[in-house]
Scaffold this active site. Structure first.
Site, PDB file in Angstrom:
ATOM      1  N   CYS A 165       8.203  -9.254  10.145  1.00 19.00           N
ATOM      2  CA  CYS A 165       7.624 -10.590   9.958  1.00 19.00           C
ATOM      3  C   CYS A 165       8.640 -11.610   9.448  1.00 19.00           C
ATOM      4  O   CYS A 165       8.803 -12.694  10.012  1.00 19.00           O
ATOM      5  CB  CYS A 165       6.403 -10.521   9.055  1.00 19.00           C
ATOM      6  SG  CYS A 165       6.740 -10.072   7.327  1.00 19.00           S
ATOM      7  N   HIS A 171       3.327 -10.884   3.804  1.00 22.30           N
ATOM      8  CA  HIS A 171       3.446 -11.172   5.237  1.00 22.30           C
ATOM      9  C   HIS A 171       3.701 -12.658   5.429  1.00 22.30           C
ATOM     10  O   HIS A 171       3.214 -13.496   4.665  1.00 22.30           O
ATOM     11  CB  HIS A 171       2.162 -10.769   5.970  1.00 22.30           C
ATOM     12  CG  HIS A 171       2.277 -10.830   7.465  1.00 22.30           C
ATOM     13  ND1 HIS A 171       3.161 -10.057   8.179  1.00 22.30           N
ATOM     14  CD2 HIS A 171       1.620 -11.604   8.385  1.00 22.30           C
ATOM     15  CE1 HIS A 171       3.034 -10.325   9.480  1.00 22.30           C
ATOM     16  NE2 HIS A 171       2.118 -11.263   9.624  1.00 22.30           N
ATOM     17  N   HIS A 177       3.523 -14.342  14.908  1.00 24.46           N
ATOM     18  CA  HIS A 177       4.043 -13.432  13.889  1.00 24.46           C
ATOM     19  C   HIS A 177       4.378 -12.069  14.488  1.00 24.46           C
ATOM     20  O   HIS A 177       3.921 -11.702  15.563  1.00 24.46           O
ATOM     21  CB  HIS A 177       3.046 -13.274  12.736  1.00 24.46           C
ATOM     22  CG  HIS A 177       1.766 -12.580  13.105  1.00 24.46           C
ATOM     23  ND1 HIS A 177       1.013 -11.864  12.187  1.00 24.46           N
ATOM     24  CD2 HIS A 177       1.091 -12.467  14.286  1.00 24.46           C
ATOM     25  CE1 HIS A 177      -0.048 -11.358  12.784  1.00 24.46           C
ATOM     26  NE2 HIS A 177      -0.034 -11.711  14.039  1.00 24.46           N
TER      27      HIS A 177
END
Length: 312
Positions: free
Chosen positions: A227, A275, A287
């Site tokens: 990420c 994240h 993402h």
């Protein structure tokens, strides 16, 4: 009895021949026929990619006369065959299925003049081609005002008179892919971004190009990401250096509220900041989420939201 058998065989053969001729005559008109060509988003396909989109691309490449195995795994052979198609059709010969190649592959075939009120397979092929180019049209097989509006957009991008009628010139633009896709991206960015931040636009464009890449923990490109590796790479392409950790990226830039999000902003999720994604407009993020799932789009509210930062 023998006469009856001979007659039946003759009828069967004639029917088979009739079907063969019909099928052959249909291929040029709807070259993508039989291949899945309708997707919500048209992901970039690179060597090593797998999935439904890969199968669709292989089918289209095969239908174009460049022989590949339709097995859902994009190999070096597939990439080589795609390059041949790209060179032959004046599309950037990258060997990857970018938007321009999707458009060129889907639109390949006959170039009938189509206008509001028309229906049929060619209309649907046109609509799927327009969607792949970055314009949003429902693939209904009916040529309505929305399709005409998208065709006008192609005509403006190709410096043609915007009549909304799909002429040979419109098909030529679609089958070349590149010119109208690049223009469409500019138009779409202007429509979804209320700030003229060129660095943010570059970061978003970079993230979009990685769609379909694999997730791998700790990776930061060029074909696999985690990420924070993806967001770091996106902003690095825009000249901004970020650390390779979501929690540390959360300390950078300027804090922004969810209601004020703009394309390029980094969005953070889960307690403890575990994240990060990049906001691309219209309530969506891009993402690298988890192993086994490629880089892709998601809704901004699809995970526990913790905050957002603006880097540009």
């Amino acid at each position: 009895m023998h006469k009856l058998l001979r007659t039946a065989a003759a009828v069967a053969t004639g029917t088979a021949l009739t079907f063969t001729v019909f099928a052959a005559s249909e291929l040029p008109a709807g070259a993508a026929s039989g291949c899945k060509t309708a997707f919500t988003t048209y992901k970039t396909i690179k060597k090593g990619a797998r999935g439904t989109e890969v199968t669709a691309a292989q089918c289209l490449i095969n239908r174009a006369g460049y022989r590949v195995s339709i097995d859902g795994s994009f190999s070096s052979t597939d990439s080589s065959q795609l390059k041949k198609f790209q060179r032959d059709h004046h599309v950037n010969p990258s060997g990857n299925v970018y938007a321009s190649s999707w458009v060129a592959l889907i639109s390949r075939g006959s170039r009938p003049t189509l206008k509001v009120g028309d229906r049929g397979r060619s209309v649907k092929r046109l609509q799927n081609s327009l969607n792949a180019s970055g314009r949003t049209v429902k693939a209904t097989s009916y040529y309505g005002t929305a399709t005409a509006s998208a065709v006008k957009s192609v005509q403006r991008a190709g410096k043609l008179r915007p009549t909304g009628i799909a002429t040979v010139s419109v098909w030529n633009l679609l089958q070349a892919g590149d010119p109208i896709v690049k223009k469409a991206t500019v138009v779409k960015s202007a429509a979804t971004s209320t700030h003229s931040n060129s660095r943010a636009a570059k970061a978003v464009a970079f993230a979009k190009k990685q769609i379909g890449d694999r997730y791998r923990f700790g990776a930061s490109g060029p074909s696999s990401w985690d990420c924070s590796g993806l967001t770091m790479g996106a902003w690095k392409s825009a000249g901004v250096n970020l650390p390779h950790q979501a929690r540390q990226q959360f300390r950078k830039g300027k804090k922004v509220s969810k209601s004020a999000l703009k394309p390029g902003d980094l969005v953070f999720y889960y307690g403890g900041i575990r994240h990060v994604a990049i906001y691309v407009g219209n309530g969506k993020i891009i993402h690298a989420s988890r192993p086994g799932k490629p880089v892709g789009y998601a809704k901004v509210n699809s995970m526990p939201y913790q905050g957002a930062r603006r880097m540009g």
